[in-house]
Motif scaffolding. Structure first.
Motif, short mmCIF file in Angstrom:
data_model
loop_
_atom_site.label_atom_id
_atom_site.label_comp_id
_atom_site.label_asym_id
_atom_site.label_seq_id
_atom_site.Cartn_x
_atom_site.Cartn_y
_atom_site.Cartn_z
N ILE A 113 -3.62 1.28 -14.53
CA ILE A 113 -4.69 1.19 -15.55
C ILE A 113 -5.89 1.96 -15.03
CG2 ILE A 113 -6.19 -0.39 -16.80
CD1 ILE A 113 -4.02 -2.57 -16.19
N ARG A 114 -6.38 2.89 -15.86
CA ARG A 114 -7.48 3.74 -15.41
C ARG A 114 -8.67 3.60 -16.35
NH1 ARG A 114 -2.75 8.01 -14.38
NH2 ARG A 114 -2.03 7.02 -12.47
N PRO A 115 -9.54 2.64 -16.09
CA PRO A 115 -10.67 2.41 -17.01
C PRO A 115 -11.68 3.56 -16.95
CG PRO A 115 -10.84 1.00 -15.08
CD PRO A 115 -9.55 1.71 -14.96
N ARG A 116 -12.26 3.84 -18.13
CA ARG A 116 -13.26 4.91 -18.19
C ARG A 116 -14.52 4.54 -17.43
NH1 ARG A 116 -12.13 9.11 -20.91
NH2 ARG A 116 -14.25 9.88 -20.69
N LEU A 117 -14.68 3.23 -17.24
CA LEU A 117 -15.86 2.74 -16.52
C LEU A 117 -15.98 3.40 -15.15
CD1 LEU A 117 -18.00 0.55 -17.12
CD2 LEU A 117 -16.67 -0.99 -15.67
N GLU A 118 -14.82 3.77 -14.57
CA GLU A 118 -14.81 4.39 -13.25
C GLU A 118 -15.59 5.70 -13.21
OE1 GLU A 118 -11.43 4.63 -10.61
OE2 GLU A 118 -10.28 3.51 -12.10
N HIS A 119 -15.75 6.33 -14.38
CA HIS A 119 -16.45 7.62 -14.40
C HIS A 119 -17.96 7.46 -14.34
CE1 HIS A 119 -12.68 9.34 -16.56
NE2 HIS A 119 -12.49 9.13 -15.28
N LEU A 120 -18.41 6.21 -14.38
CA LEU A 120 -19.84 5.90 -14.28
C LEU A 120 -20.65 6.67 -15.32
CD1 LEU A 120 -20.27 5.96 -10.40
CD2 LEU A 120 -19.57 4.05 -11.84
N GLY A 121 -20.09 6.77 -16.52
CA GLY A 121 -20.84 7.38 -17.61
C GLY A 121 -20.79 8.89 -17.64
N MET A 122 -20.13 9.51 -16.67
CA MET A 122 -20.05 10.97 -16.68
C MET A 122 -18.84 11.40 -17.50
SD MET A 122 -21.10 11.98 -12.82
CE MET A 122 -20.35 10.60 -12.04
N ALA A 123 -18.92 12.60 -18.05
CA ALA A 123 -17.80 13.12 -18.84
C ALA A 123 -16.84 13.80 -17.88
CB ALA A 123 -18.32 14.11 -19.89
N ILE A 124 -15.77 13.11 -17.57
CA ILE A 124 -14.80 13.67 -16.64
C ILE A 124 -13.44 13.69 -17.32
CG2 ILE A 124 -13.65 13.35 -14.44
CD1 ILE A 124 -16.22 11.88 -13.53
N GLU A 125 -12.88 14.88 -17.43
CA GLU A 125 -11.57 15.03 -18.05
C GLU A 125 -10.73 15.92 -17.15
OE1 GLU A 125 -10.31 13.62 -20.58
OE2 GLU A 125 -12.10 12.64 -21.40
N GLY A 126 -9.48 15.94 -17.41
CA GLY A 126 -8.65 16.95 -16.76
C GLY A 126 -7.74 16.38 -15.69
N GLN A 127 -6.99 17.31 -15.15
CA GLN A 127 -6.01 16.95 -14.13
C GLN A 127 -6.07 18.00 -13.03
OE1 GLN A 127 -2.15 16.76 -15.94
NE2 GLN A 127 -2.53 14.71 -16.73
N VAL A 128 -5.71 17.61 -11.86
CA VAL A 128 -5.49 18.57 -10.78
C VAL A 128 -4.06 18.36 -10.31
CG1 VAL A 128 -6.08 19.13 -8.41
CG2 VAL A 128 -7.89 18.72 -10.07
N ARG A 129 -3.27 19.38 -10.43
CA ARG A 129 -1.86 19.31 -10.07
C ARG A 129 -1.17 18.13 -10.75
NH1 ARG A 129 -1.14 20.90 -3.84
NH2 ARG A 129 -3.13 21.88 -3.47
N GLY A 130 -1.55 17.94 -12.02
CA GLY A 130 -0.89 16.90 -12.78
C GLY A 130 -1.39 15.50 -12.49
N ILE A 131 -2.48 15.40 -11.68
CA ILE A 131 -3.02 14.09 -11.37
C ILE A 131 -4.32 13.92 -12.14
CG2 ILE A 131 -3.90 12.61 -9.53
CD1 ILE A 131 -2.20 14.58 -7.67
N PRO A 132 -4.46 12.86 -12.92
CA PRO A 132 -5.71 12.67 -13.65
C PRO A 132 -6.85 12.43 -12.68
CG PRO A 132 -4.30 10.73 -13.83
CD PRO A 132 -3.49 11.79 -13.19
N ILE A 133 -7.98 13.11 -12.91
CA ILE A 133 -9.07 13.01 -11.95
C ILE A 133 -10.07 11.94 -12.39
CG2 ILE A 133 -8.82 15.41 -11.29
CD1 ILE A 133 -11.36 16.00 -12.89
N GLY A 134 -10.90 11.54 -11.46
CA GLY A 134 -11.99 10.60 -11.76
C GLY A 134 -11.58 9.16 -11.65
N HIS A 135 -10.38 8.89 -11.07
CA HIS A 135 -9.96 7.49 -10.92
C HIS A 135 -9.61 7.23 -9.47
CE1 HIS A 135 -10.01 6.64 -15.19
NE2 HIS A 135 -9.53 7.87 -15.37
N ILE A 136 -9.83 5.99 -9.09
CA ILE A 136 -9.62 5.63 -7.68
C ILE A 136 -8.13 5.54 -7.40
CG2 ILE A 136 -9.59 3.13 -7.96
CD1 ILE A 136 -11.47 3.04 -5.48
N SER A 137 -7.76 5.93 -6.21
CA SER A 137 -6.37 5.79 -5.78
C SER A 137 -6.15 4.37 -5.29
CB SER A 137 -6.10 6.77 -4.63
OG SER A 137 -5.03 6.31 -3.85
N PRO A 138 -4.98 3.80 -5.51
CA PRO A 138 -4.74 2.45 -4.98
C PRO A 138 -4.89 2.42 -3.46
CG PRO A 138 -2.72 3.42 -5.89
CD PRO A 138 -3.85 4.30 -6.30
#
Lengths: 809, 152
Positions: A113-138
């Motif tokens: 589960i990747r809540p948008r709250l993690e972006h702290l209000g910033m507009a973050i989209e996209g992927q790097v090498r197929g990994i969604p960015i802006g979310h914490i790793s377990p």
């Protein structure tokens, strides 16, 4: 002495040491905060290279950055050391909050589960090498959970350094080790977890964890640092740390060099393999095309065939001619396996076909007809879809000319090819088993790349999959745009690939052989894993070895210090004892010397009076007392001098038999022995004594003299000199059967001027002298007596006493 | 100092013969009636003091003890210590004989219950004064508590 000198540095070094650790903690905390803040700044100012320390790197999530700042601040608060209650409670609270947040994030991240709250209000989209960015790793969330626990423990352990601090240290070590593995993997170009389902920790996240772990370790080590460390030991620690750092850097750099070499070697080998396979395909396709054109050219200017066709066209009812033509077509189709072979007249009407079923004329072929007839050459009609059934076909087109009217166009022979049967198998063939490799045939179609064959991971792509030329990361696009050789990029299915592109001469086709990087470098990645593990285990083992050596040294230092302290304590006690002895001595001397003086003074006064009265009897008595006192005083002074000589004036050590010493002593007190009729017996065991012979003889002399003196009215007075072995030590003894000693007074007999019997002669100095001599010879002396009338036994040891081996044995 | 009174018993604990002689000669110069008993060491003193009820004529209760500090076997201090806690001996004044009035001695002796000091060589006037006090206190005591039963 060296140790004592070292310990004087203790006080001065302590400040500088804690100062340098404080600085190190601040550096760690700052590194954590700077890494986090720069990542957030990257998001805010749209600098992707700040967010992940480099382009196309996975960025640190804003939620991760916030937690790092939180932990960094907490760490900085603890940097001062010995902070107050309020600060420690504050940090404890921060750790508690952080652990709750980290736990929640860990659960969410693990559940995907990747809540948008993690972006702290910033507009973050996209992927790097197929990994969604802006979310914490377990992994990161787990790391924060550990870090917050360690932080809490460190604060709790600030006073009581024990198991809590040890756990905090262990957690910090684990954090550093794990983060280092991730950093190493990044450094070796093979980031971990980038292929799995979970988000991996970013490079800057891993680096920040290394700093955070180091800071926590420094803070938790403080608890155990109450004991002062000398400057020299601190310097040594610094040298250890520097040496290890150098070693680690060496390992990492040489490892990365080696790995880079291996990678490029492996890569070039694979690339040349790929290239040769690709070239093979290209030449195969070119050959195939040549063969098809060759098939066609058999019919170009083929007179017998042209005659048959002309017959058929000239007389549509000439069944014999038609039969012959169909014979031709049948053979041709059979010879290669064409999909359909047919002949048109110049108008596009079908003259004959094999197989014979009727098909509507293809309009695009009809449109081409006039130019083909003008061309006088065999041509290949490129991939196209049949209008009737939408099937993908290629055709070899052969213009036919009249035999009877030379140059006059007669019609068109079409050898239609089903690429599924004829061409695609060539493309599909691969010399080695592979999971992802394939050959693509593409051509440019307007502003797109058109895929001409079906794809392994995209069935039905042939003649339908198009990719715009703008997407230059796709190797097919690069190939169509004229680039040849090894290409890298992301292919139609979005995976990273290594490809080889080359044009097929004389066609608009480009052959692209491609393979997923994952497969290509899979074996390498495995080796890389092993390599990273090897390097990190090497670093960890060497690190723990260095730490162990360092610790051992410190332990040794503290042990030494404790030993020195113990020695100091013992010598202080010894000194105190000597001091007391000296006090007693002075006291005794002053009293005992004054006593005869008083006698002399007083009796001098009495003498005066008695002379005045002319009492001659009294005068004689007075003079006797005066004489006696003077004599006593003289003896006292002699013996005091003697006592002070012991230890001060020492003859060289020598070895001599016990019997010799006893004989010498007996000779010195022979008169008294003879007078009292005492018999003296000596053991005949070959005991060898070692030391100042004169003094040791004095010991026996005094002991024998004493024994004789206190023999009382024993009928058979006897003194025995012997020995015992006790605990491997030879104990000498002088035993008598005299009056003995009341056990209550036994402790006093070796005291200075102590006399147990006022009636006996002597000053009470003999046994004090004996004790002194024994002590000088590193021995002990004690007395035993069952009581009055039971005799006395004086036992003593002398260092170096031994039993000589008999010469006979 | 009437002659009808029994002589004061002085117990002298002194190992040195010369000093004992000095004490004896000093006491001779004091006019009051007295009886001198000399013991040579501390153990003998304790035996004398603790060993009987002073009923026998040749073992009288001392009225004054002159105690040398440095004695064989049992020192003067130990004798003082041994006397302490013995109610029968409580009222016997003890004067310490010592060659020096060193403070340590004085402190220790007082702590153990010594009544006074006589520094050697003995001063006859001081000894006489002490004897007077002892005689006065004995008379006062026998007049008070013991009454006629004790007086012969």
């Amino acid at each position: 002495m060296m140790c004592a000198g070292r310990s004087t540095t203790v006080a001065s070094s302590r400040g500088s040491r804690s100062g340098s650790r404080r600085a190190a903690i601040v550096v760690c905390a700052s590194a954590v905060i700077v890494l986090a803040v720069s990542a957030v700044a990257g998001f805010v100012f749209h600098h992707p290279e700040w967010t992940g320390l480099g382009n196309a790197r996975l960025p640190m999530a804003p939620s991760t950055a916030a937690l790092f700042v939180w932990h960094g601040v907490a760490l900085a608060l603890l940097s001062k050391g010995g902070e107050g209650r309020r600060i420690r409670w504050l940090v404890y609270g921060m750790a508690a909050v952080a652990s709750v947040v980290a736990s929640v994030l860990l659960v969410l991240a693990a559940a995907g589960i990747r809540p948008r709250l993690e972006h702290l209000g910033m507009a973050i989209e996209g992927q790097v090498r197929g990994i969604p960015i802006g979310h914490i790793s377990p992994v990161t969330a787990g790391g924060f959970l550990l870090a917050s626990i360690a932080l809490g423990l460190v604060v709790r352990a600030a006073r009581s350094h024990g198991p809590l601090a040890a756990v905090a240290k262990a957690i910090s070590g684990i954090l550093i080790a794990a983060a280092l593995v991730f950093v190493l993997a990044y450094g070796y170009g093979k980031p971990l977890m980038h292929e799995g389902g979970f988000i991996p920790p970013a490079l800057n996240t891993s680096l920040a964890f290394v700093a955070l772990g180091a800071g926590l370790l420094l803070v938790s080590v403080r608890g155990t640092d109450h004991a002062a460390i000398p400057l020299s030991s601190t310097r040594k620690s610094g040298a250890y740390a520097a040496g290890y750092l150098l070693f680690a850097v060496g390992i990492i750099v040489s490892g990365s060099n080696y790995q880079r070499g291996v990678t490029s070697q492996y890569r070039s080998k694979l690339e040349s393999e790929l290239a040769s396979i690709s070239e093979l395909k290209i030449s195969e396709i070119a050959l195939w095309r040549e063969e098809r054109l060759g098939d066609g050219s058999l019919f170009l200017d083929n007179w017998p065939f042209a005659e048959v066709v002309e017959d058929c066209i000239g007389n549509p009812n000439d069944d014999a001619a038609k039969e012959r033509l169909r014979e031709w077509l049948y053979k041709e189709r059979q010879s290669y396996g064409y999909d359909r072979v047919f002949v048109w007249d110049t108008q596009g009407a079908e003259v004959a076909a094999e197989p014979e079923h009727a098909e509507a004329s293809e309009s695009h072929l009809l449109a081409l007809l006039p130019s083909i007839l003008r061309g006088h050459d065999v041509s290949l009609m490129d991939f196209h879809r049949e209008e009737s059934n939408d099937a993908i076909r290629l055709s070899v087109l052969v213009p036919l000319y009249s035999v009877r009217r030379p140059g006059q166009p007669l019609g068109l022979l079409v050898l239609r090819i089903d690429p599924e049967k004829a061409l695609y198998p060539i493309l599909r063939r691969w010399p080695t088993p592979t999971r992802s490799a394939e050959t693509l045939l593409v051509r440019r179609d307007g502003e797109d790349v058109l895929y001409l064959n079906d794809l392994r991971f995209h069935p039905g792509a042939a003649m339908s999959l198009r990719i715009g030329l703008a997407r230059e990361e796709v190797p097919a696009v690069q190939g169509v745009l004229g680039r040849t050789g090894i290409l890298e990029g992301v292919d139609y299915k979005g995976s990273e690939v290594v490809a080889y592109a080359g044009p097929v001469e004389g066609t608009p086709w480009t052959v692209v052989t491609r393979m997923d990087s994952a497969e290509l470098f899979g074996p390498l990645a495995e080796r890389m894993w092993l390599f990273v593990l090897l390097v990190s285990s090497l670093l960890l083992t060497s690190g723990s070895a260095v730490a162990l050596i360092w610790r051992n040294q410190r332990v040794r230092f503290f042990r030494e210090q404790a030993m020195v302290a113990e020695e100091l304590r013992v010598s202080r006690e010894d000194l105190q004892q000597r001091n007391e002895e000296l006090t007693r001595f002075t006291y005794a001397v002053s009293h005992d010397l004054k006593s005869p003086l008083v006698t002399i003074q007083t009796f001098a006064g009495y003498l005066d009076e008695d002379i005045g009265q002319g009492d001659s009897e009294s005068i004689r008595k007075d003079l006797d007392f005066i004489r006696g006192a003077a004599g006593k005083m003289s003896t006292l002074l002699d013996e005091l001098l003697e006592l002070s000589r012991v230890g001060r004036i020492k003859n060289p050590d020598e070895e001599f038999p016990l019997q010799d010493a006893v004989n010498d002593a007996q000779r010195l007190v022979a008169g008294r022995i003879a007078a009292s009729g005492v018999s003296v017996g000596v053991t005949d065991e070959p005991i060898v004594l070692r030391g100042d012979r004169v003094r040791i003889v004095e010991v026996f002399q005094n002991l024998i003299d004493n024994a004789v003196k206190f023999m009382g009215d024993q009928e058979e007075p006897h003194i025995e000199v012997g020995f015992e072995e006790s605990n491997g030590e030879i104990v000498l003894l002088v035993r008598d059967n005299g009056i003995g000693i009341d056990p209550r007074h036994i402790s006093k007999i070796f005291g200075l001027f102590e006399k147990l019997d006022a009636r006996t002669e002597g000053t009470g100095m003999g046994l004090a002298l004996v004790r002194r001599i024994v002590e000088i010879h590193r021995g002990r002396i004690w007395a035993e007596s069952a009581g009055p009338g039971q005799g006395t036994c004086i036992r003593f040891t002398l260092a170096g006493t031994r039993i000589a081996t008999r010469k006979r044995s | 100092m009437t002659t009808g009174e029994s002589p004061l018993v002085v117990l002298l604990v002194e190992d040195d013969d010369a000093h004992a002689e000095i004490a004896r000669r000093s006491l001779v110069r004091i006019p009051s009636a007295k009886r001198l008993i000399r013991l040579q060491d501390g153990q003998a003193a304790l035996d004398y003091l603790l060993g009987s009820n002073f009923a026998e004529p040749d073992h009288p209760r001392p009225d004054l003890i002159l105690l040398d500090m440095r004695l064989p076997k049992v020192s003067g201090l130990e004798v003082l210590r041994g006397m302490q806690g013995e109610p029968a001996l409580d009222s016997i004044p003890v004067a310490i004989l010592t060659t020096s009035a060193a403070e340590v001695d004085v402190m220790k002796a007082y702590r153990e219950g010594a009544g006074g000091f006589l520094v050697k060589p003995l001063n006859v006037e001081k000894l006489a004064k002490l004897m007077d006090e002892v005689g006065l206190s004995r008379r006062a005591r026998s007049g008070h508590s013991d009454g006629p039963t004790r007086s012969k």
